[in-house]
Each structure stands twice: as C-alpha cells, then as structure tokens.
Design a protein around this motif. Structure first.
Motif, PDB file in Angstrom:
ATOM      1  N   VAL A  77       0.841  -1.207   0.000  1.00 23.69           N
ATOM      2  CA  VAL A  77       0.000   0.000   0.000  1.00 23.69           C
ATOM      3  C   VAL A  77       0.871   1.250   0.000  1.00 23.69           C
ATOM      4  CG1 VAL A  77      -1.639   1.370   1.343  1.00 23.69           C
ATOM      5  CG2 VAL A  77      -2.000  -1.085   1.070  1.00 23.69           C
ATOM      6  N   MET A  78       1.893   1.271   0.848  1.00 19.25           N
ATOM      7  CA  MET A  78       2.769   2.442   0.894  1.00 19.25           C
ATOM      8  C   MET A  78       3.574   2.575  -0.397  1.00 19.25           C
ATOM      9  SD  MET A  78       4.071   2.681   4.860  1.00 19.25           S
ATOM     10  CE  MET A  78       4.854   4.283   4.560  1.00 19.25           C
ATOM     11  N   LYS A  79       3.998   1.456  -0.942  1.00 13.74           N
ATOM     12  CA  LYS A  79       4.759   1.479  -2.199  1.00 13.74           C
ATOM     13  C   LYS A  79       3.931   2.124  -3.310  1.00 13.74           C
ATOM     14  CE  LYS A  79       8.266  -0.229  -4.780  1.00 13.74           C
ATOM     15  NZ  LYS A  79       9.689   0.133  -4.581  1.00 13.74           N
ATOM     16  N   ARG A  80       2.629   1.871  -3.288  1.00 14.49           N
ATOM     17  CA  ARG A  80       1.759   2.363  -4.351  1.00 14.49           C
ATOM     18  C   ARG A  80       1.212   3.759  -4.096  1.00 14.49           C
ATOM     19  NH1 ARG A  80      -0.942  -3.582  -4.285  1.00 14.49           N
ATOM     20  NH2 ARG A  80       0.269  -4.518  -6.005  1.00 14.49           N
ATOM     21  N   THR A  81       1.171   4.209  -2.845  1.00 11.69           N
ATOM     22  CA  THR A  81       0.447   5.446  -2.545  1.00 11.69           C
ATOM     23  C   THR A  81       1.252   6.516  -1.811  1.00 11.69           C
ATOM     24  OG1 THR A  81      -0.415   4.584  -0.436  1.00 11.69           O
ATOM     25  CG2 THR A  81      -1.728   4.162  -2.422  1.00 11.69           C
ATOM     26  N   ALA A  82       2.270   6.155  -1.047  1.00 12.29           N
ATOM     27  CA  ALA A  82       2.962   7.142  -0.213  1.00 12.29           C
ATOM     28  C   ALA A  82       3.908   7.989  -1.062  1.00 12.29           C
ATOM     29  CB  ALA A  82       3.742   6.436   0.901  1.00 12.29           C
ATOM     30  N   PRO A  83       3.789   9.324  -1.013  1.00 11.09           N
ATOM     31  CA  PRO A  83       4.686  10.187  -1.785  1.00 11.09           C
ATOM     32  C   PRO A  83       6.152   9.917  -1.456  1.00 11.09           C
ATOM     33  CG  PRO A  83       2.844  11.452  -0.917  1.00 11.09           C
ATOM     34  CD  PRO A  83       2.777  10.094  -0.262  1.00 11.09           C
ATOM     35  N   GLY A  84       6.968   9.835  -2.494  1.00 10.32           N
ATOM     36  CA  GLY A  84       8.407   9.655  -2.321  1.00 10.32           C
ATOM     37  C   GLY A  84       8.844   8.258  -1.941  1.00 10.32           C
ATOM     38  N   PHE A  85       7.896   7.373  -1.649  1.00  5.07           N
ATOM     39  CA  PHE A  85       8.243   6.054  -1.120  1.00  5.07           C
ATOM     40  C   PHE A  85       8.972   5.192  -2.142  1.00  5.07           C
ATOM     41  CE2 PHE A  85       7.502   1.763   0.511  1.00  5.07           C
ATOM     42  CZ  PHE A  85       7.738   1.941   1.869  1.00  5.07           C
ATOM     43  N   THR A  86       8.600   5.311  -3.405  1.00  2.00           N
ATOM     44  CA  THR A  86       9.240   4.500  -4.437  1.00  2.00           C
ATOM     45  C   THR A  86      10.731   4.765  -4.512  1.00  2.00           C
ATOM     46  OG1 THR A  86       7.206   4.373  -5.739  1.00  2.00           O
ATOM     47  CG2 THR A  86       9.264   3.963  -6.900  1.00  2.00           C
ATOM     48  N   LEU A  87      11.135   6.010  -4.284  1.00  2.00           N
ATOM     49  CA  LEU A  87      12.558   6.356  -4.360  1.00  2.00           C
ATOM     50  C   LEU A  87      13.297   6.156  -3.049  1.00  2.00           C
ATOM     51  CD1 LEU A  87      12.764   9.539  -6.612  1.00  2.00           C
ATOM     52  CD2 LEU A  87      13.398   7.198  -7.165  1.00  2.00           C
ATOM     53  N   VAL A  88      12.612   6.267  -1.931  1.00  2.00           N
ATOM     54  CA  VAL A  88      13.303   6.226  -0.643  1.00  2.00           C
ATOM     55  C   VAL A  88      12.938   4.988   0.176  1.00  2.00           C
ATOM     56  CG1 VAL A  88      13.563   7.390   1.590  1.00  2.00           C
ATOM     57  CG2 VAL A  88      13.603   8.721  -0.502  1.00  2.00           C
ATOM     58  N   ASP A  89      11.721   4.583   0.176  1.00  2.00           N
ATOM     59  CA  ASP A  89      11.116   3.586   1.074  1.00  2.00           C
ATOM     60  C   ASP A  89      11.724   3.701   2.467  1.00  2.00           C
ATOM     61  OD1 ASP A  89      13.460   1.896   0.884  1.00  2.00           O
ATOM     62  OD2 ASP A  89      12.541   0.609  -0.586  1.00  2.00           O
ATOM     63  N   PHE A  90      12.463   2.686   2.936  1.00  2.00           N
ATOM     64  CA  PHE A  90      13.088   2.770   4.256  1.00  2.00           C
ATOM     65  C   PHE A  90      14.582   3.071   4.147  1.00  2.00           C
ATOM     66  CE2 PHE A  90       9.715  -0.588   4.734  1.00  2.00           C
ATOM     67  CZ  PHE A  90       8.755   0.290   5.194  1.00  2.00           C
ATOM     68  N   GLY A  91      15.009   3.489   2.953  1.00  2.00           N
ATOM     69  CA  GLY A  91      16.404   3.830   2.727  1.00  2.00           C
ATOM     70  C   GLY A  91      17.117   2.892   1.790  1.00  2.00           C
ATOM     71  N   ASN A  92      16.394   1.945   1.177  1.00  2.00           N
ATOM     72  CA  ASN A  92      17.043   0.975   0.300  1.00  2.00           C
ATOM     73  C   ASN A  92      17.381   1.542  -1.078  1.00  2.00           C
ATOM     74  OD1 ASN A  92      17.202  -1.643   1.745  1.00  2.00           O
ATOM     75  ND2 ASN A  92      15.003  -1.323   1.965  1.00  2.00           N
ATOM     76  N   GLN A  93      16.483   2.357  -1.618  1.00  6.59           N
ATOM     77  CA  GLN A  93      16.689   2.846  -2.982  1.00  6.59           C
ATOM     78  C   GLN A  93      17.765   3.938  -3.040  1.00  6.59           C
ATOM     79  OE1 GLN A  93      15.050   0.858  -4.996  1.00  6.59           O
ATOM     80  NE2 GLN A  93      14.235   0.024  -3.095  1.00  6.59           N
ATOM     81  N   ILE A  94      17.770   4.805  -2.030  1.00  5.66           N
ATOM     82  CA  ILE A  94      18.845   5.785  -1.866  1.00  5.66           C
ATOM     83  C   ILE A  94      19.524   5.414  -0.559  1.00  5.66           C
ATOM     84  CG2 ILE A  94      19.425   8.231  -1.596  1.00  5.66           C
ATOM     85  CD1 ILE A  94      16.766   8.859  -3.013  1.00  5.66           C
ATOM     86  N   PRO A  95      20.607   4.637  -0.602  1.00  2.00           N
ATOM     87  CA  PRO A  95      21.170   4.097   0.644  1.00  2.00           C
ATOM     88  C   PRO A  95      21.465   5.181   1.665  1.00  2.00           C
ATOM     89  CG  PRO A  95      22.195   3.075  -1.254  1.00  2.00           C
ATOM     90  CD  PRO A  95      21.357   4.205  -1.781  1.00  2.00           C
ATOM     91  N   VAL A  96      20.916   4.993   2.863  1.00  2.53           N
ATOM     92  CA  VAL A  96      21.102   5.946   3.952  1.00  2.53           C
ATOM     93  C   VAL A  96      21.468   5.167   5.205  1.00  2.53           C
ATOM     94  CG1 VAL A  96      19.515   7.657   3.009  1.00  2.53           C
ATOM     95  CG2 VAL A  96      18.643   5.874   4.510  1.00  2.53           C
ATOM     96  N   GLY A  97      21.782   5.889   6.257  1.00  5.21           N
ATOM     97  CA  GLY A  97      22.141   5.237   7.506  1.00  5.21           C
ATOM     98  C   GLY A  97      23.598   4.820   7.510  1.00  5.21           C
TER      99      GLY A  97
END
Length: 206
Positions: free
Chosen positions: A110-130
C-alpha cells in the motif's frame, strides 16, 4: 500529524509543536519533490520553497539532502510500523503468523503504491542511507521482531532477528522485481513471494 522521525542524521530534533509541524512540512515537500524531479535534481532550496519555510529552517534540521532522505526513510518506517500494528489489532491475537506476514507485506505494498516519495526512498534501500550498522533492512527486521515476537509467542532473540532479516531481504528483492515488471506491482510475482516466505518462515514459526 505524521510522527517525527528519530533520525540520527538530523542536526536537532524539534522540541516545540510549531517546530515539529515545520519539520513535517519539510519532509512532506521532500517526498512530493522526489516523485516529481527525482533524487539527483532534489535540492534543499526547492524543498524550502515547496514547504513554505526559510532555507535556514531546512538547514536547522538537515545538513544536506541525503540527511533529509534519511529522515524521510525513518518517518516511512514509523508510519509503516503504525499501519502494521493497526492491521494486527484488527485481525486479532489468534490469527497466527501467516496473517501477520500478510499484514506486513500488504501494508508495504500500500505504501509502495500510494505514499509520496516512497518509491525512491522507502526505508532507505533505494537511496542508501544510515550506517553499516543500521542498514535499512536491518532497521525493518529489528522493528518487526519487536512488533511480532510476543504475538507469535517467541523470544526476540538473535535467531528470530536473523529469520526476520532473511525474510525482509527476500521480500525486498521480490517486491523490487514485481515493480520492475509492472509499475503497479506484478501480482503473480507477489503471490510467488508470499508462497516462498510462508515456506521459509514455517520452518521456524510453526
């Protein structure tokens, strides 16, 4: 108001409600701009303009856009955990670990399909953070271990954390494949992912 993220990359955490609301506007603007222009074209100045705050307000919280993406990833994880918790409360205590797994996967989709910016960031996997000690999927697995351990009658020990980490890493890979094949997420791949996860988790949780 969305939860304030506990991001280590933030220069300071908001103390007053007004400051927390300003941080929320900044992260909302960051998420919207990620969808519109992507990460490379994202700038702190554009975020400040979209959020309607002085540029100094952005730098009060974040040193750069990567730190801002990290905070957005942390907020996404907080929102996700809340969604899963509500879903589990609705299903009841006797539903078992398979229902819990479905809740975990469904709420992510649901978040993957609807949350703004989630496709690029999600929990930090797409743009590695942390950091190496707090990689995104480790964050997710640790949060799910704490959330689900009591529900499934297991001690949140290292074995359970390892099991959930492997499940999270596997699910992440297959979800990314599903969304590469279909912008809405290939349902056949997701069904295969569910079967694979059930088979793997049954070895430890049944």
């Amino acid at each position: 108001m969305k939860p304030v993220p506990h991001a280590t990359s933030m220069r300071r955490a908001p103390v007053q409600r007004r400051s927390a609301e300003r941080l929320t506007r900044i992260l909302d603007a960051c998420a919207a701009l990620l969808d519109e222009v992507g990460y490379e074209a994202l700038s702190t100045r554009a975020v400040a303009l979209r959020a309607g705050v002085p540029i100094g307000s952005v730098y009060r919280f974040f040193g750069n856009k990567r730190a801002m993406a990290d905070a957005l990833a942390q907020r996404n994880l907080d929102v996700y955990t809340e969604r899963v918790s509500r879903r589990l409360e609705e299903t009841g205590d006797g539903a078992g670990w398979r229902a819990a797994m479905d809740a975990v996967l469904d709420e992510y989709l649901v978040m993957k399909r609807t949350a703004p910016g989630f496709t690029l960031v999600d929990f930090g996997n797409q743009i590695p953070v942390g950091t190496r000690d707090a990689e995104p999927n480790t964050r997710v697995a640790d949060r799910l271990t704490e959330l689900l351990s009591a529900r499934i009658g297991r001690t949140p020990d290292e074995d359970l954390r390892r099991t959930f980490l492997i499940a999270v890493e596997t699910a992440d890979t297959l979800v990314q494949l599903a969304f590469r094949l279909d912008p809405a997420g290939d349902e056949r791949v997701m069904e295969e992912a569910r079967e694979l996860l059930r088979a793997y988790l049954s070895r430890s949780l049944d």
